[in-house]
Scaffold this active site. Structure first.
Site, mmCIF file in Angstrom:
data_model
loop_
_atom_site.group_PDB
_atom_site.id
_atom_site.type_symbol
_atom_site.label_atom_id
_atom_site.label_comp_id
_atom_site.label_asym_id
_atom_site.label_seq_id
_atom_site.Cartn_x
_atom_site.Cartn_y
_atom_site.Cartn_z
ATOM 1 C CG LEU A 129 -2.001 -1.140 1.208
ATOM 2 C CD1 LEU A 129 -2.926 -1.001 2.410
ATOM 3 C CD2 LEU A 129 -2.811 -1.201 -0.077
ATOM 4 C CG ASN A 134 1.201 6.738 -1.042
ATOM 5 O OD1 ASN A 134 0.997 7.274 0.041
ATOM 6 N ND2 ASN A 134 1.567 7.432 -2.107
ATOM 7 C CB CYS A 135 -2.038 4.188 3.257
ATOM 8 S SG CYS A 135 -1.385 2.544 3.590
ATOM 9 C CB VAL A 136 3.422 7.105 3.136
ATOM 10 C CG1 VAL A 136 3.976 6.246 2.031
ATOM 11 C CG2 VAL A 136 2.875 8.412 2.567
#
Length: 250
Positions: A31, A63-65
């Protein structure tokens, strides 16, 4: 906005320094992904894009940084680095285009991508480059590799990043460093603690503030306010400058 083919762009303002944008895209996986024309950036080698392609939606976030570092698709579409470079084009720089590259996790991938980025920069005849990253820790290595290899080819670089310097701001800001990285713009310290006042209306569950990056079990106060790090706020330390925040060392 207009970006001409490279051959014409290089000839357009012969007396101005030729500058490009080196655009690191998150690609660590799990992700932490970005897509260019629908292709996972982990699968690409660095390539040249017209900056106007970015404005037209070539880059899509997946993305889920940590929230503070996340470049949403909207932010990619309205990248302030690209807009500022266009604003100075023909005045004090010749903005000739963008090089997109990835932030893969293995050393071999990082070496290959940074080698290829430097080769493209040399091929374009650059004299300067702005380099941005997305994320922190692992991608700091890509940032410094790109900086070092461009500088070794005589191409001046300016880095745009954020910092994880601890809540007191006293720790090393990046996971990697090099003496050649001597021109750095910071979008702020993601570990800085802020208090958010209680809201009359909440969408979702506020208790997740205790488990997300930048939060803790003590984040939710009895009065409904939140004590959290900037890390927990989406885009708060945007590494492409989609923010009004910065930090300075005295």
């Amino acid at each position: 906005y207009e970006t001409k083919p490279i051959a014409k762009a290089l000839e357009e303002y012969p007396d101005l320094p030729k500058v490009a944008y080196v655009y690191q895209l998150q690609s660590q996986g799990l992700l932490h992904d970005t897509y260019v024309y629908g292709v996972d950036v982990k699968r690409i080698i660095p390539t040249i894009l017209f900056p106007t392609e970015v404005m037209d939606g070539a880059i899509v976030s997946g993305n889920c940084v940590s929230a503070c570092d996340k470049n949403t698709t909207y932010v990619h579409l309205n990248n302030p680095v690209i807009e500022r470079l266009y604003a100075r084009h023909g005045k004090d720089i010749n903005f000739v285009g963008a090089i997109i590259t990835n932030e893969n996790v293995t050393l071999a991938d990082k070496e290959r991508s940074s080698d290829f980025t430097a080769k493209l920069a040399e091929y374009m005849g650059l004299e300067g480059a702005i380099i941005t990253e997305e994320g922190f820790g692992n991608p700091d290595t890509d940032l410094i590799m790109n900086c070092k290899k461009l500088e070794q080819k005589g191409i001046k670089t300016v880095l745009l990043t954020d910092e994880y310097a601890g809540r007191d701001g006293a720790s090393q800001s990046l996971a990697d460093a090099d003496p050649k990285a001597d021109a750095v713009v910071t979008a702020g310290n993601a570990n800085e603690v802020v208090v958010l006042p209680p809201m009359k209306k909440i969408i979702g569950k506020v208790d997740v503030a205790g488990i997300i990056a930048g939060g803790s079990q003590k984040s939710l106060r009895e009065d409904g306010s939140l004590e959290i790090e900037l890390q927990a706020i989406t885009g708060s330390t945007s590494e492409i400058g989609f923010t009004l925040m910065s930090a300075a060392t005295y």
